[in-house]
Design an enzyme around this catalytic site. Structure first.
Site, PDB file in Angstrom:
ATOM      1  N   SER A 254      39.705  32.014  43.958  1.00  0.00           N
ATOM      2  CA  SER A 254      38.353  32.925  43.878  1.00  0.00           C
ATOM      3  C   SER A 254      38.563  33.934  45.051  1.00  0.00           C
ATOM      4  O   SER A 254      39.841  34.088  45.622  1.00  0.00           O
ATOM      5  CB  SER A 254      37.312  31.981  44.428  1.00  0.00           C
ATOM      6  OG  SER A 254      37.530  31.612  46.082  1.00  0.00           O
ATOM      7  N   LYS A 255      37.586  34.616  44.936  1.00  0.00           N
ATOM      8  CA  LYS A 255      37.417  35.778  45.904  1.00  0.00           C
ATOM      9  C   LYS A 255      38.051  35.554  47.246  1.00  0.00           C
ATOM     10  O   LYS A 255      38.678  36.458  47.883  1.00  0.00           O
ATOM     11  CB  LYS A 255      36.235  36.291  45.980  1.00  0.00           C
ATOM     12  CG  LYS A 255      35.756  37.281  44.823  1.00  0.00           C
ATOM     13  CD  LYS A 255      34.844  38.218  45.035  1.00  0.00           C
ATOM     14  CE  LYS A 255      34.039  38.980  44.001  1.00  0.00           C
ATOM     15  NZ  LYS A 255      34.787  39.351  42.870  1.00  0.00           N
ATOM     16  N   ARG A 256      37.879  34.468  47.661  1.00  0.00           N
ATOM     17  CA  ARG A 256      38.196  34.016  48.932  1.00  0.00           C
ATOM     18  C   ARG A 256      39.769  34.349  49.419  1.00  0.00           C
ATOM     19  O   ARG A 256      40.404  34.250  50.483  1.00  0.00           O
ATOM     20  CB  ARG A 256      38.100  32.691  49.476  1.00  0.00           C
ATOM     21  CG  ARG A 256      36.678  32.398  49.859  1.00  0.00           C
ATOM     22  CD  ARG A 256      36.336  30.685  50.332  1.00  0.00           C
ATOM     23  NE  ARG A 256      36.732  29.998  49.427  1.00  0.00           N
ATOM     24  CZ  ARG A 256      37.967  28.964  49.370  1.00  0.00           C
ATOM     25  NH1 ARG A 256      38.760  29.193  50.571  1.00  0.00           N
ATOM     26  NH2 ARG A 256      38.188  28.295  48.439  1.00  0.00           N
ATOM     27  N   GLY A 258      41.540  36.725  48.281  1.00  0.00           N
ATOM     28  CA  GLY A 258      41.936  38.003  48.250  1.00  0.00           C
ATOM     29  C   GLY A 258      41.307  38.715  46.992  1.00  0.00           C
ATOM     30  O   GLY A 258      40.379  38.179  46.575  1.00  0.00           O
TER      31      GLY A 258
END
Ligand code: GLU
Length: 491
Positions: A254-256, A258
């Site tokens: 996910s966005k976490r 990067g």
């Protein structure tokens, strides 16, 4: 293997194309190219509420950037078009009508409010969510009554209450689902738009898709599609569900972790050849060791047999390493061409535009070795462009040196540089190496001070070549500036 391979990438334009989604596109494309088949792009844009402006363009740009050319789809069309589901509503409505007429689907008049309450009740009782089939057995009269009230129904599939539905997934093997765990899912919404299930199955049939390669998250939809194929009398395609993508912490990517959209990777200065190679290895491998594979090698060796069932880990460090490898492989000319837009964007405003291309040609080979991304290049090369690099005077003083010894060393260096007529790497080395010895310094100490003086950095491209590109005048004025910095620094 059927004679004709036709695969599709069927993105929903609900946002920027996530790398996981692009991995699906790539696997489909490799499969098609390996088998000499067709790669089709179909835009699944029937969920009007989730449509995002510009998403289709971003998806197509991403594919084009990676070189994943499509044989049929937006912009190229083809004989199975249109390739936007929103332009194919008639086909879905027709299929839904047919299913209802033959008793495999029914009209449901339950209001959104009733469904909401039903869901809340199910949640409270800890029952699995799903439609409770209230309208499944409506009589003609009851239906007529609802219609008279002006309620526009949805069409639901009449899922068999018992038995099993399954298929032989080309990656996962035999997969079987209990029908009683599948609710009577909606086929057509009250606004006449199909759901994903109906549109997907109808299109895969009419577009003569031979293989459906898609992410594992769609596996639970597959029995619904199989039931639809059966009810519609269609031959189902073969299914292959690709393994999940996880971050290095083993949670869903996910966005976490990067950047996650292909657009962002492009903007960050990753090369398309890196991305193709890297994404191909997310769930597929040639063997246990090979990491670097060109596009042609991938096409040649891609097979579903070597797609793994276990989740693939997205390792950002590996991506950076691989990008560095691909950057170093570019010819000087090609590296320059790719860097130019990034330099234009990344160099400070004080650097005059248009950028001096001939000068850039001399600089870039010096930073090519060190760059991991194209965006980094501006930072690595900035000192070549600015009037004076900005740095802290303390950097000039190498290990084992003092302010005084540094001043002495730089002054001595300046005296050696000033008379040099041939400001080239050979002559520079010929005067500076013995100088270190004369001053009783290690070459690293003298060169370290000179490096910081001329570049403003402790780590920079090879010193003499860098000085040559900077030119005598600029080197001398920077040494001068360094001496001033040291002089004004309290010892
Ligand atoms: N539209 C779906 C998606 O966004 C397609 C899934 C499938 O390939 O069936 O991924």
């Amino acid at each position: 293997m059927p004679n004709i391979v036709r695969v599709r990438y069927a993105p929903s334009p609900t946002g920027y194309p996530h790398v996981g989604n692009i991995r699906t596109a790539l696997f489909n494309w490799l499969f098609a190219r390996h088998h000499g088949g067709s790669f089709i792009v179909r835009i699944e844009d029937t969920d009007v509420t989730r449509k995002v402006e510009g998403a289709v363009e971003a998806i197509l740009d991403g594919l084009r950037w990676l070189g994943l050319d499509w044989d049929e789809g937006p912009e190229v069309d083809g004989k199975y078009g249109p390739y936007f589901q929103s332009q194919r509503l008639e086909r879905y409505q027709e299929a839904a009508r047919r299913l209802a007429a033959q008793g495999d689907a029914y009209y449901c008049y339950c209001s959104p409010q009733r469904l909401e309450e039903m869901r809340a009740e199910q949640a409270r009782r800890k029952q699995p969510p799903g439609y409770d089939r209230r309208c499944r057995g409506l009589s003609q009269e009851e239906r007529a009554e609802k219609e008279a009230e002006g309620v526009t129904p949805v069409v639901r599939f009449k899922t068999p209450l018992e038995g099993q539905t399954g298929c032989n997934d080309l990656i996962r093997g035999e997969v079987v689902f209990e029908n009683n765990l599948i609710d009577d899912f909606v086929l057509l919404k009250s606004d006449g738009y199909p759901t994903y299930h109906l549109a997907n199955a109808v299109d895969d049939h009419f577009m003569e898709i031979s293989h459906v390669l898609r992410a594992e998250e769609w596996l639970s939809s597959t029995p619904r599609h199989l039931l639809l194929y059966r009810a519609l009398g269609f031959e189902p395609p073969q299914f292959a569900h690709l393994p999940m993508l996880l971050g290095t912490d083993r949670s869903k990517l996910s966005k976490r972790h990067g950047a996650v959209s292909i657009t962002e990777y492009r903007e960050q200065g990753y090369l398309p050849e890196t991305m193709v190679n890297f994404l191909a290895l997310l769930g597929w491998s040639l063997d246990d060791t090979t990491e670097l594979l060109s596009r042609d090698e991938l096409i040649k060796s891609f097979s579903l047999e070597r797609v793994s069932r276990t989740a693939a880990i997205f390792n950002q460090d590996k991506l950076s390493w691989m990008n560095g490898v691909y950057l170093r492989r570019l010819s000087a000319e090609e590296f320059t061409r790719r860097c130019l837009p990034f330099l234009d964007k990344g160099l400070p405003a004080e650097v005059k535009r248009p950028l001096p291309v001939d000068y850039i040609r001399q600089i870039l080979p010096l930073v090519q070795e060190r760059a991991k991304t194209l965006t980094e290049v501006a930072g690595l090369a900035e000192f070549f462009f600015v009037q004076q690099p900005d740095y802290d005077a303390s950097l000039l003083i190498s290990k084992g040196m003092s302010r005084e010894t540094t001043i002495r060393a730089l002054e001595a260096a300046r005296l050696k540089l000033e008379p040099l007529a041939d400001f080239d790497a050979g002559p520079l080395e010929a005067v500076l190496r013995p100088l270190a010895e004369n001053l009783g310094l290690k070459t690293g100490q003298l060169f370290g001070a000179l490096r910081v003086a001329t570049t403003g950095q402790t780590a920079a491209p090879p010193l003499f070549q860098t000085m040559v590109v900077l030119g005598k005048e600029r080197c001398l004025s920077r040494v001068e500036a360094a001496l001033e910095k040291l002089a004004s620094r309290a010892s």
